[in-house]
Design an enzyme around this catalytic site. Structure first.
Site, short mmCIF file in Angstrom:
data_model
loop_
_atom_site.label_atom_id
_atom_site.label_comp_id
_atom_site.label_asym_id
_atom_site.label_seq_id
_atom_site.Cartn_x
_atom_site.Cartn_y
_atom_site.Cartn_z
N ASN A 216 39.28 31.15 74.93
CA ASN A 216 38.44 30.05 74.41
C ASN A 216 36.97 30.36 74.68
O ASN A 216 36.63 31.40 75.22
CB ASN A 216 38.88 28.72 75.03
CG ASN A 216 38.76 28.74 76.54
OD1 ASN A 216 37.68 28.91 77.09
ND2 ASN A 216 39.89 28.61 77.23
N ASP A 285 46.05 26.40 77.70
CA ASP A 285 47.22 25.54 77.90
C ASP A 285 48.52 26.31 77.67
O ASP A 285 49.52 26.04 78.30
CB ASP A 285 47.16 24.34 76.96
CG ASP A 285 46.06 23.37 77.39
OD1 ASP A 285 45.93 23.15 78.61
OD2 ASP A 285 45.31 22.87 76.53
N LYS A 295 50.83 47.32 70.18
CA LYS A 295 50.12 46.48 69.23
C LYS A 295 51.04 46.06 68.09
O LYS A 295 51.74 46.92 67.52
CB LYS A 295 48.92 47.27 68.68
CG LYS A 295 48.05 46.45 67.77
CD LYS A 295 46.90 47.25 67.22
CE LYS A 295 46.18 46.44 66.17
NZ LYS A 295 45.23 47.22 65.40
N PRO A 313 51.08 27.27 83.78
CA PRO A 313 51.08 26.39 84.96
C PRO A 313 49.75 25.63 85.03
O PRO A 313 48.71 26.17 84.63
CB PRO A 313 51.19 27.36 86.13
CG PRO A 313 50.74 28.68 85.61
CD PRO A 313 51.07 28.69 84.14
N ASP A 314 49.79 24.41 85.53
CA ASP A 314 48.56 23.64 85.72
C ASP A 314 48.06 23.92 87.15
O ASP A 314 48.66 23.45 88.12
CB ASP A 314 48.81 22.16 85.50
CG ASP A 314 47.51 21.38 85.47
OD1 ASP A 314 46.64 21.63 86.33
OD2 ASP A 314 47.34 20.53 84.57
N ILE A 315 47.00 24.69 87.24
CA ILE A 315 46.53 25.16 88.55
C ILE A 315 46.03 23.98 89.40
O ILE A 315 46.40 23.83 90.56
CB ILE A 315 45.42 26.23 88.36
CG1 ILE A 315 45.99 27.40 87.55
CG2 ILE A 315 44.89 26.71 89.71
CD1 ILE A 315 44.95 28.34 86.99
N PHE A 333 37.64 19.20 86.17
CA PHE A 333 36.70 19.06 85.06
C PHE A 333 37.47 18.66 83.81
O PHE A 333 38.65 19.01 83.67
CB PHE A 333 35.96 20.38 84.80
CG PHE A 333 34.63 20.46 85.48
CD1 PHE A 333 34.55 20.49 86.86
CD2 PHE A 333 33.45 20.49 84.74
CE1 PHE A 333 33.32 20.54 87.51
CE2 PHE A 333 32.21 20.56 85.37
CZ PHE A 333 32.15 20.58 86.75
O1 C5P Z 1 43.44 18.44 80.45
P1 C5P Z 1 43.38 19.71 81.24
O2 C5P Z 1 44.76 20.02 81.77
O3 C5P Z 1 42.76 20.82 80.49
O4 C5P Z 1 42.47 19.38 82.53
C1 C5P Z 1 41.34 20.08 82.85
C2 C5P Z 1 41.22 20.31 84.34
O5 C5P Z 1 42.40 20.91 84.85
C3 C5P Z 1 40.13 21.31 84.66
O6 C5P Z 1 39.67 21.01 85.96
C4 C5P Z 1 40.87 22.63 84.62
O7 C5P Z 1 40.20 23.63 85.38
C5 C5P Z 1 42.20 22.26 85.22
N1 C5P Z 1 43.33 23.02 84.67
C6 C5P Z 1 44.01 23.90 85.47
N2 C5P Z 1 45.11 24.58 85.00
C7 C5P Z 1 45.53 24.38 83.72
C8 C5P Z 1 44.84 23.50 82.88
C9 C5P Z 1 43.73 22.84 83.39
O8 C5P Z 1 43.61 24.09 86.64
N3 C5P Z 1 46.58 25.04 83.27
#
Ligand code: C5P
Length: 408
Positions: A216, A285, A295, A313-315, A333
């Site tokens: 992105n 995401d 390739k 994974p959502d960190i 953020f």
């Molecule tokens: O809605 P979103 O999941 O994108 O939320 C954004 C926040 O979550 C930001 O702080 C982003 O750095 C964190 N985030 C993350 N891992 C993800 C998606 C978002 O740490 N996979």
């Protein structure tokens, strides 16, 4: 780089002692003036062998002072006047001989005299050593450096690298831009002294095959500004950065990663050793379910590959769910294109964090300015549009105020 106003109205005495690095001090005075400082240059006899007062006067816009017998001072006390009027004295370059004079409390020349005469609590002294690596490594110099530090001076650098003498090693004066940044940092309040701060920044890159991927427009500038602001505030900062083209802020430990999973692997084991976690990264995401080893080729039939995506994974949420004893204080953020506050508030709930910082993604990606809204359980606070570093310092102030240590 220090922006136009970061040293606005700061009165800096810039001292030059003898060394080939004096040529860098011409650039340094320019940077200081550009950052808004009022610079009074003081030179030793030896410094004048390397660069003339004419150059330094032209760049600082002030006559250079070179002698304690300068009759232009009505009271003939240049050492008192200069050190009482200054917000800081920066000696760059500081030669081995000059540091030795300071360590002994000698006052052979005006520059050493005014360092000795300065009110220690009110007028900080910063030294940027510059000398041959053997001179720097010599036990006498190391002893003198330890002594001047114990006497209250701040030593900036030196850096390692090529030297004018042709040798390679420790002893290079920091570059003018680095010295200017150090001075800006020196004046920031130490609101996060002793705290360890972990920050994610930039985009992630999710490979489709060895040459393509999903990413992105995040430039990483906000996260890097925050890393710099936290370090300026005295924190120990670890910055986990996705693929970006930005220099590492001074005093910041940087770990480069590519994908979201690499970012998680870098963050998760380190999170328990940090007090504060700020997730500014724009983490992808989704990622391709499997990345091709070779390739993917167009076969001319018009058929397109069927890209299966899986969720990353959502960190932030993972760190925010760590057991209380391991969990740093978390800030997220939200980069949105619309309905910023509503989305930020949803994230506050969903991620279980005490503070979400909202910004309009498309309006800020890649730019040096931003506009933030802070969303927490109590309500919303808008921060006026400003440069990212200004906003980052403001955010550091807010974080330092609201931060609750583990187990509090
Ligand atoms: O809605 P979103 O999941 O994108 O939320 C954004 C926040 O979550 C930001 O702080 C982003 O750095 C964190 N985030 C993350 N891992 C993800 C998606 C978002 O740490 N996979």
């Amino acid at each position: 780089m220090a922006s136009e106003f970061e040293l606005r109205n700061r009165r800096i005495v810039l001292g030059l002692s003898g060394g080939i690095a004096c040529y860098k001090s011409a650039e340094l005075v320019r940077e200081l003036v550009r950052a808004g400082a009022r610079v009074q240059v003081v030179m030793t006899e030896a410094a004048m062998q390397f660069i003339t007062p004419v150059t330094m006067q032209a760049l600082s816009g002030q006559p250079v002072v070179t002698s304690q017998w300068d009759a232009r001072e009505p009271n003939n006390m240049a050492h008192i006047n200069l050190s009482r009027e200054a917000d800081a004295i920066l000696v760059a370059p500081a030669s081995a001989d000059f540091i030795a004079q300071l360590a002994l409390g000698r006052a052979d020349e005006l520059l050493a005299l005014l360092c000795l005469a300065r009110p220690i609590e009110r007028c900080p002294l910063l030294l940027a050593p510059a000398m041959n690596r053997e001179m720097w490594a010599h036990p006498a110099t190391q002893r003198n450096v330890a002594q001047v530090k114990a006497d209250g001076a701040t030593v900036l650098g030196p850096a390692a690298g090529d030297q004018a003498c042709g040798e390679i090693g420790d002893g290079r004066m920091l570059e003018p831009l680095e010295l200017c940044d150090e001075l800006v940092a020196f004046f920031q309040p130490k609101r996060l002294a002793g705290r360890r701060v972990l920050i994610t920044a930039g985009p992630t890159f999710e490979a489709i095959d060895p040459v393509r991927g999903i990413t992105n427009h995040s430039s990483g500038k906000m996260g890097f500004a925050l890393a710099r602001a936290a370090a300026e505030a005295g924190a120990q900062v670890t910055l986990v950065a996705g693929p970006v083209h930005l220099p590492t802020p001074r005093q910041v430990r940087r770990i480069d990663v590519g994908s979201a999973r690499e970012m998680l692997d870098a963050v998760l084991p380190r999170a328990p050793q940090h007090d504060i976690f700020v997730a500014t990264a724009a983490v992808a995401d989704w990622r391709p379910a499997s990345a091709g080893e070779q390739k993917l080729k167009k076969d001319g039939s018009g058929r397109v590959p069927n890209l299966e995506l899986v969720e990353n994974p959502d960190i932030l949420a993972t760190v925010a769910r760590l057991p209380a004893g391991d969990r740093p204080w978390c800030v997220g953020f939200a980069a949105e294109s619309h309905d910023l506050v509503r989305h930020a508030r949803e994230k506050l709930q969903r991620k279980g964090v005490p503070l979400i910082v909202g910004n309009i993604g498309p309006a800020t990606f890649g730019r040096d300015e931003n506009q933030l809204v802070l969303v927490d359980a109590a309500g919303e606070v808008e921060l006026a549009p400003a440069s990212k570093i200004t906003l980052a310092r403001e955010l550091v102030r807010v974080i330092a105020e609201r931060f609750e240590p583990r187990g509090a």
